[in-house]
Design an enzyme around this catalytic site. Structure first.
Site, short mmCIF file in Angstrom:
data_model
loop_
_atom_site.label_atom_id
_atom_site.label_comp_id
_atom_site.label_asym_id
_atom_site.label_seq_id
_atom_site.Cartn_x
_atom_site.Cartn_y
_atom_site.Cartn_z
N PRO A 1 0.85 -1.20 0.00
CA PRO A 1 0.00 0.00 0.00
C PRO A 1 0.87 1.24 0.00
O PRO A 1 1.80 1.36 0.81
CB PRO A 1 -0.78 -0.13 1.31
CG PRO A 1 0.12 -0.93 2.20
CD PRO A 1 0.87 -1.87 1.31
N VAL B 1 0.69 5.68 -0.66
CA VAL B 1 -0.19 6.83 -0.83
C VAL B 1 -0.19 7.27 -2.29
O VAL B 1 0.85 7.64 -2.83
CB VAL B 1 0.25 7.98 0.09
CG1 VAL B 1 -0.66 9.19 -0.11
CG2 VAL B 1 0.23 7.55 1.56
N CYS C 1 2.93 4.40 8.68
CA CYS C 1 3.30 5.66 8.02
C CYS C 1 4.13 6.52 8.97
O CYS C 1 3.67 6.87 10.06
CB CYS C 1 2.07 6.42 7.55
SG CYS C 1 2.47 7.96 6.67
N ASN D 1 8.50 -6.75 4.86
CA ASN D 1 8.59 -5.59 3.98
C ASN D 1 9.92 -4.88 4.22
O ASN D 1 10.29 -4.63 5.35
CB ASN D 1 7.42 -4.65 4.26
CG ASN D 1 7.41 -3.40 3.40
OD1 ASN D 1 6.94 -2.36 3.84
ND2 ASN D 1 7.92 -3.47 2.19
#
Length: 567
Positions: free
Chosen positions: A40, A42, A153, A255
């Site tokens: 994901p 932005v 984030c 990740n």
């Protein structure tokens, strides 16, 4: 070789019967146990980009690639029709809270979450309020396989809005957010976190997320302060520690540090994770999840040099991207295209195009439209590109310019006319994107011809790594990016990763100064002062030396052994 041409839309509505809600590994297995995941991002993992990433896989394997939506703001999504229209388009009609899938037939699918195109799909939200998160998640539940909570984030906007990684000090709130979705949604909830300061704290964090009801846990192997110039290496060893100390039935995604295709399996082996997620690596190379073609089977889209190293050609990837925008977003046929150039093909078109191009990289004036070249990409509504008369923008065109700059990073450093033309492109201007594609195709053809004419010597200079004097012997230093740059470097016409210097290198070159601030007494007067009061690392422009900041940096950023640089 797979291509985007086989991707077709479907108007068949999904079944209305409720799906049996599964949890944990049973859920993971029900979606095919995917090993590779589009992260994901932005405004950067929208439908068209997900389709481009899947297009490199054989059609029979495309459903094996799990993809996440861009991060969506739960409160805005739940309360604003315009926000929904400009960020998520599962159907051609607006997504409203009046459509209840169990009592009303759903409209025919369009883009996001289309069962024939865009599954498996997880939709990610940032949030700090359980009720608004639940309201937003219920809107997307009929169109995805799971809802993910962003807890990773690290940007300033997340600190200001109190979401993402800035929730990690409030474990009770995190538990409440996840538990609310777990109890109220008809589909599973997942979460993506960052590491904390110690392995014990990180393990307790992970256990809290799982206890709240998360079916899958994604771990970004960096801490909150590791961003920008301080990004550094992701800690695969810490992810392995979590894997070994969480219940064996836990589904874990890793990740970080994914630069090339081969890094995917290295990460799985090192971390023991069930799947590996890529963000920056995928942005640089949307074909990163596909096996490279065998020697002799490269075709026209994949280039392999005399040294045996290769990658997807930038003109081929650019063309795929445009074809997807035409066919699926604008629902029209793309322009008739010649085959991608290979050495030995006729070259007359190169000279003809060169003669017809104006100095600013635009097509001849008599061929341009008086409306600014918008072509078919302008004047369409919510379901298409550009802007409608009401100013509603398609999320699939919002990201085009950023995607092209990322993919063409190495290309435009050499061909600045293409860079300048792309910089002037207007959102949704499909005709301008096509003109830029034509420029890229011609430059690639010229590069391939020169490579053959010089027996490969034309790109020898591009293999030189920009390092400071005396750094050559540091190629195997885990605090140096030299080795990664050498391993990843390709000619400018090949898609390749963007490698960020490691923190110490940025300091040595004077790019940043890093200071560990002490607590500030009195009222907080600015965002910077607030960061200082919270004891966070503040990054500022350097004075040219950077040496005074090195010791402070070492106290905040560790450098785990790795052959990779941030990705």
């Amino acid at each position: 070789m797979a291509s985007s041409a086989g991707v077709q839309s479907s108007d068949a509505p999904p079944p209305l019967s409720p799906r049996k809600k599964l949890h944990g590994r049973a859920f993971y297995e029900s979606i095919g146990s995917p090993k590779f995941i589009v992260a994901p991002m932005v405004d950067q993992s929208e439908f068209a980009w997900r389709m481009l990433s899947r297009s490199f896989l054989p059609e029979s394997q495309r459903a094996s690639l799990l993809a996440y939506s861009p991060m969506l703001h739960a409160r805005h999504f739940a309360s604003s029709q315009k926000y929904r229209d400009t960020h998520f388009q599962p159907t051609r009609v607006p997504l409203t809270d009046t459509v209840h899938p169990l009592s009303n037939p759903l409209p025919p699918p369009f883009l996001d979450g289309n069962p024939s195109l865009d599954r498996p799909l997880f939709v990610q939200f940032c949030a700090n309020d359980p009720s608004s998160l639940a309201a937003a998640a219920q809107l997307v539940a009929p169109y995805c396989d799971a809802v993910d909570l962003n807890l990773g984030c690290p940007q300033g906007i997340a600190r200001k809005g109190h979401y993402g990684a800035f929730l990690q000090e409030d474990q009770a709130l995190i538990f409440s957010l996840i538990r609310t979705l777990h109890e109220q949604l008809p589909i599973p909830v997942t979460a993506k976190i960052r590491l904390l300061e110690t392995k014990e704290a990180s393990l307790a964090y992970a256990r809290n997320v799982l206890a709240a009801g998360a079916s899958i846990l994604t771990v970004h192997g960096r801490r909150r302060e590791q961003k920008g110039h301080l990004t550094g290496l992701a800690d695969w060893a810490m992810i392995r520690y979590l894997r070994d100390n969480l219940p064996p039935e836990t589904v874990l995604f890793a990740n970080g540090n994914i630069l090339q295709h081969g890094d995917l399996e290295k990460c799985l082996e090192a971390t023991g994770a069930d799947g590996v997620m890529s963000a920056e690596g995928n942005l640089s190379d949307p074909g990163i999840f596909a096996e490279p073609p065998d020697v002799g089977d490269e075709g026209r889209e994949y280039w392999r040099g005399r040294d045996g190293r290769g990658g997807w050609r930038v003109d081929a990837v650019f063309r795929r991207y445009m074809d997807i925008l035409h066919r699926l977003v604008l629902e029209q046929d793309p322009p008739v295209r010649r085959e991608l150039f290979m050495v030995g093909d006729d070259t007359a078109w190169i000279d003809a195009a060169e003669a017809g191009e104006e100095g600013d990289g635009q097509p001849p004036a008599k061929k341009r439209k008086h409306d600014g070249g918008g072509g078919s990409g302008s004047g369409v509504g919510v379901g298409g590109g550009g802007k409608s008369e009401k100013g509603v923008s398609s999320p699939n065109f919002v990201a085009v310019q950023a995607h092209l700059f990322h993919m063409l990073r190495h290309f435009v450093s050499r061909h600045t006319d293409v860079r300048d033309r792309l910089g002037r492109a207007r959102m949704g201007d499909i005709s301008t994107y096509e003109a830029i594609l034509a420029m890229v195709e011609r430059r690639v053809a010229q590069g391939l011809l020169e490579y053959e004419r010089t027996d490969g010597k034309s790109v020898e200079d591009t293999k030189e790594v920009e390092v400071q004097e005396g750094e050559e012997e540091e190629e195997d230093d885990p605090e140096s990016s030299v080795r990664a740059v050498r391993e990843c470097k390709r000619p400018w016409w090949v898609i390749q990763p963007i490698i960020r210097p490691l923190p110490k290198e940025a300091l040595a070159k004077g790019a940043v100064q890093v200071k560990k601030q002490k607590a500030v007494k009195g009222p907080v007067e600015s965002g910077k002062r607030k960061a200082e009061a919270e004891g966070e690392v503040v990054v500022e422009a350097g004075d040219g030396s950077g040496h005074a900041a090195t010791e402070a940096l070492e106290t905040t950023v560790s450098y785990p052994q790795s052959q990779l640089v941030s990705g």
